[in-house]
Structures are given as structure tokens and as C-alpha cells.
Design an enzyme around this catalytic site. Structure first.
Site, PDB file in Angstrom:
ATOM      1  N   HIS A  91       0.850  -1.202   0.000  1.00  0.00           N
ATOM      2  CA  HIS A  91       0.000   0.000   0.000  1.00  0.00           C
ATOM      3  C   HIS A  91       0.880   1.243   0.000  1.00  0.00           C
ATOM      4  CE1 HIS A  91       0.432   1.048   4.347  1.00  0.00           C
ATOM      5  NE2 HIS A  91       0.476  -0.256   4.536  1.00  0.00           N
ATOM      6  N   ASP A  93      -0.308   4.469   0.693  1.00  0.00           N
ATOM      7  CA  ASP A  93      -0.702   5.523   1.631  1.00  0.00           C
ATOM      8  C   ASP A  93       0.065   5.337   2.938  1.00  0.00           C
ATOM      9  OD1 ASP A  93      -2.287   3.124   2.061  1.00  0.00           O
ATOM     10  OD2 ASP A  93      -3.359   4.272   3.574  1.00  0.00           O
ATOM     11  N   ASP A 124       6.544   1.436   6.348  1.00  0.00           N
ATOM     12  CA  ASP A 124       5.153   1.007   6.251  1.00  0.00           C
ATOM     13  C   ASP A 124       4.401   1.937   5.310  1.00  0.00           C
ATOM     14  OD1 ASP A 124       2.659  -0.114   6.734  1.00  0.00           O
ATOM     15  OD2 ASP A 124       2.391   0.919   8.637  1.00  0.00           O
ATOM     16  N   GLU A 155      -5.023   1.950   2.833  1.00  0.00           N
ATOM     17  CA  GLU A 155      -4.988   0.850   3.806  1.00  0.00           C
ATOM     18  C   GLU A 155      -4.998   1.365   5.231  1.00  0.00           C
ATOM     19  OE1 GLU A 155      -3.246  -2.101   6.550  1.00  0.00           O
ATOM     20  OE2 GLU A 155      -2.449  -0.137   6.017  1.00  0.00           O
ATOM     21  N   GLU A 156      -4.289   2.442   5.496  1.00  0.00           N
ATOM     22  CA  GLU A 156      -4.130   2.905   6.874  1.00  0.00           C
ATOM     23  C   GLU A 156      -5.437   3.410   7.476  1.00  0.00           C
ATOM     24  OE1 GLU A 156      -1.668   2.243   8.520  1.00  0.00           O
ATOM     25  OE2 GLU A 156       0.178   2.350   7.363  1.00  0.00           O
ATOM     26  N   HIS A 419       4.364   3.912  12.318  1.00  0.00           N
ATOM     27  CA  HIS A 419       3.277   4.656  12.974  1.00  0.00           C
ATOM     28  C   HIS A 419       3.797   5.574  14.077  1.00  0.00           C
ATOM     29  CE1 HIS A 419      -0.356   1.968  11.662  1.00  0.00           C
ATOM     30  NE2 HIS A 419       0.625   1.930  10.771  1.00  0.00           N
TER      31      HIS A 419
END
Length: 457
Positions: A91, A93, A124, A155-156, A419
Site C-alpha cells: 500500500h 498511503d 510502512d 490501507e491505513e 506509525h
């Protein structure tokens, strides 16, 4: 194209270009959350289309679904009728950067760190997309298997794409999948993720008075909503900190896990503060349940009045065993709370959303090919972990293609600060992941060919 023993040499020759493209991609603030501009997300999408075409992929299309960022769908046909097809997922995003004052450099200015780069989303999941690109370049666009490449753009935050694959199974039909949204337990240690815990949310609230009442005049007899809520929440764990809700599954963990020092460092546990729970860290984090109070509505300390609290509410996050039914797990928590009457006061319990866990099969030819490939990529024996986090799309893809083997590995590592502020990726992990994924395609193609020959002998 057969790279033979030249795979490491080929990966080394590609690294400068891959790092340059990783810098281009991570300089784009592709945050697909509400309140952020959509243009950077589209810019990242367009760059990936350009990079895929440049790597020799002729069939690239855009999938648009309601209220979600565009999904890149690309396809490389198999070299012959007997070759398998592998789906590669990533992903593009990223999470918002959070408090930028905590970053050592601007989050969307890729900055060198020892052995790698720092930027939001670089681990990520943009590094894993670059791994897919590196594999395409290593094979000069002609891998020994057919490829279906799926690069998601939301996705996030979550999107309609999570549930889309079962509605269009032919688009995702394959023999094996590499879900590159995971990574190694620690740098240099090849790791396959063999389980994802499920998740559920529950809200519990207490209402006792029409409005606050003076604590001096009424405290001691007037039912305090906050006290009742806290008494209920205290029943969710035993004296050791283990979850005390009956029926939530907990198994022994037989794979690798963190050392306690590693975990304390990763979690930022203050010196002198003990970890909660008993048993191995693997059980507490992956093969057993966890209940976290993620929010409480109650008067703040700074603005507290001397009054009995009439209303309090808490939101709970439940993580449960990968194979436990999500509705059952959530309902066990709801039943536990509804059975309580703290000080005789009833609770209002509202079940929330659930997300299933996932536990892939580990006894098929793709899994065996992956073990060989990971050894080749990192030069050491692979280990096995699970994840407390969930990837909703994995279940969607597994429902769409129930017979495909699912492999979860990539260029991240658990110390990359995903994150969190100062997210980074190491060049050594990026290189090894390219080698491992390219070797997996080679090994899987060979395994598939030998099985095909055997069935026709």
C-alpha cells in the site's frame, strides 16, 4: 529470465536506483485520512504507475471504488501455461506524521540515518512496494511466474477495498500471495508472520444521576458513575494482568518472540515499571487475548469540580486469537460486562466493529519455497512470529482466492518505528527483501514445475 547465482549481484547493482525511487515516493505525503489533501495520494499513485511501466509491466490499470483512493492493479502474464501466478501486495498511503516536533527531521524529507533512511511511511509500506519494483527489475520484467500486483491507496484509514476482492475473484486469482506489509522481528533475522490477531471494539457506559451533585453533601451515598465504571473495568484482568474474560482463547506460542529487554525498549516502558500479564511474550502479544481501555469520557482533572460524577463511558479494544470467531470473541466481552452490577448499578454495553484474525497454512509448496528464499536473502534460518495488528484486506483476498497460499514478509523490522516519529528503513533489509522475494519466485516456479511434471508422468 533465470538469474541463477547472479541474484545477489543483480540486487546490488539495482540498489542505488531503488533507493532513489524510494526517496521520490516517500517525499510525497500520501496520507489518505479525512482532512488531508487528496492530491498527494494521486501523485503517489501516478508515480507508481510510471515506475511499474518503466520496469516492463505493460498491463497497468486503475481501480476506483467509492470513497477510497485509487488502487493500482498490474499484471505480468506467466511465461508459459504451466507456470504459477503470484499476487504481490503493498500500500502506498501512509499514517499522518503526528507531532512533527518529535521528528528529528521533516517527516516527508527522506533523511539519511545510519544504514538507511528516515521518513514517514518509508517502512510502512513504501519500502515493500520498492521491493516488488526491485524484483521486477531483477527479472527485467520477465519473472518465472505470472504476477498480479495490487498496490492499495487507503490501507491505513480503511476503505471499501477491504471487502472488494470476494466480489471480483477472477481479478485476484493466483496460486500464492506475498503480502508485503510485514517484516522481521529484528534487523538481519528473516521472519515469516504466521498469524494476525483479530480485533473488536466495545463501548461501556454508566448513567446514575440527572446531573452532578456536590460531593460533600451527596458523596458516600449518591451512586458515582465513574467509580462504577472503574470497578467494572477492573474485572477484565486478574491480579497478574492476564485477561479474565471467560472463553477468550489463549494458546502456547511456539515461534520466536522478543526478549523482555527488546520489548521494553520498543514499547518505551519506563524504568522500574513491570510488564503486565504472565506467560511468554508470544502468548501475551499474539496467541492470547488483550483488552485495552483506549478512551474514557469523564471529567478532566484540570477542570474537575467537587461533585459526584453522573455519567462515564469507556471504549475498549479487544485483540483475540487469530482463529477465534470475531463475533464470538466480542460477544464474550459484552456478556462479561453485562453480567456485572458494580455497587448494584447496571451498565449499558454497546458492541462495535470486529475484524477477523488470520492464520495462513504453513505446509504448502509456496511456504517451503519461501523458507528457502528467506535463507538466501538474509543468510540465516527463518523464524516465525505473529502480529497483534490486523490487515483487513488479507481476509478479503483469502476469501476471494481460498486455495492460494498466503505469505507475509517484507523489508520492515519491528524496530523501524512504524506509525511513530522517526520511522526508518535499513538498506540491508531492503536489499535482503529484494533477494528473498526474487528467490521465492524462482523457487516457487521450480517447485510448481516439478509438481506439474510429476502429475503427468
Amino acid at each position: 529470465m533465470d538469474l541463477g547465482d547472479d541474484l545477489c549481484t543483480r540486487a546490488d547493482a539495482l540498489m542505488d536506483g531503488l533507493v532513489a525511487d524510494l526517496e521520490r515516493l516517500t517525499a510525497i505525503p500520501s496520507i489518505a485520512f479525512p482532512g488531508f489533501p487528496p492530491e498527494p495520494v494521486r501523485q503517489a499513485h501516478d508515480l507508481l504507475v510510471e515506475l511499474l511501466r518503466g520496469a516492463g509491466v505493460e498491463h497497468v490499470e486503475r481501480l476506483d471504488l467509492p470513497d477510497t483512493a485509487p488502487v493500482v492493479i498490474a499484471e505480468v502474464p506467466p511465461p508459459d501455461a504451466g507456470a504459477p501466478t503470484v499476487l504481490l501486495y503493498g500500500h502506498y498511503d501512509v499514517q499522518p506524521p503526528g507531532d512533527e516536533a518529535l521528528w528529528l527531521s521533516p517527516p516527508f524529507e527522506p533523511t539519511p540515518v545510519e544504514g538507511g533512511l528516515r521518513a514517514r511511511g518509508i517502512a510502512d509500506d513504501k519500502s515493500n512496494i520498492i521491493v516488488h519494483l526491485g524484483v521486477l527489475r531483477a527479472y527485467e520484467g520477465r519473472p518465472p511466474v505470472g504476477l498480479k500486483i495490487v498496490l492499495e491507496g487507503q490501507e491505513e484509514y480503511g476503505s471499501a477495498f477491504d471487502d472488494y476482492p470476494p466480489t471480483d475473484p477472477d481479478r485476484f486469482a493466483c496460486d500464492a500471495m506475498v503480502i508485503a506489509d510485514m517484516g522481521n522481528l529484528r534487523p538481519g533475522s528473516p521472519t515469516l508472520t504466521t498469524g494476525l490477531r483479530g480485533a473488536a471494539e466495545v463501548v461501556v457506559e454508566v448513567r446514575t444521576l440527572a446531573e452532578p451533585r456536590h460531593s460533600g453533601e451527596f458523596g458516600g451515598a449518591a451512586p458515582d458513575a465513574l467509580l462504577a465504571l472503574l470497578k467494572a473495568l477492573a474485572t477484565l484482568h486478574d491480579v497478574h494482568g492476564d485477561v479474565a474474560v471467560e472463553g477468550l482463547r489463549r494458546d502456547d506460542w511456539r515461534g520466536t518472540t522478543y526478549t523482555e529487554d527488546e520489548f521494553r525498549s520498543l514499547a518505551g516502558v519506563r524504568e522500574g515499571v513491570p510488564l503486565i500479564g504472565s506467560g511468554s511474550l508470544g502468548e501475551r502479544l499474539w496467541s492470547g487475548p488483550a483488552i485495552t481501555v483506549i478512551g474514557i469520557d469523564a471529567p478532566s482533572v484540570d477542570h474537575a469540580a467537587s461533585a459526584v460524577v453522573p455519567y462515564a463511558r469507556a471504549k475498549l479494544n479487544l485483540r483475540f486469537h487469530p482463529e477465534q470467531d470475531p463475533g464470538q470473541a466480542r460477544d464474550l466481552l459484552v456478556t462479561h460486562l453485562e453480567s456485572l452490577r458494580p455497587f448494584g448499578i447496571p451498565l449499558t454495553v454497546t458492541p462495535g466493529d470486529t475484524g477477523p484474525g488470520f492464520e495462513p497454512a504453513t505446509d504448502g509448496p509456496a511456504y517451503r519455497a519461501a523458507l528457502t528464499a528467506l535463507r538466501e536473502g538474509w543468510g540465516s534460518e527463518p523464524s516465525f512470529v505473529a502480529s497483534g495488528g490486523s490487515i483487513p484486506l488479507v481476509n478479503g483476498l483469502a476469501k476471494a482466492v481460498p486455495n492460494a497460499e498466503v505469505l507475509l514478509f517484507g523489508a520492515q523490522d519491528s524496530m523501524c518505528n512504524l506509525h511513530a516519529p522517526n520511522e526508518r528503513v535499513l538498506f540491508s533489509e531492503l536489499r535482503s527483501a529484494v533477494i528473498a522475494e526474487a528467490a521465492f519466485l524462482r523457487e516457487y516456479a521450480a517447485t510448481y514445475a516439478s509438481r506439474t511434471r510429476g502429475s503427468t508422468a
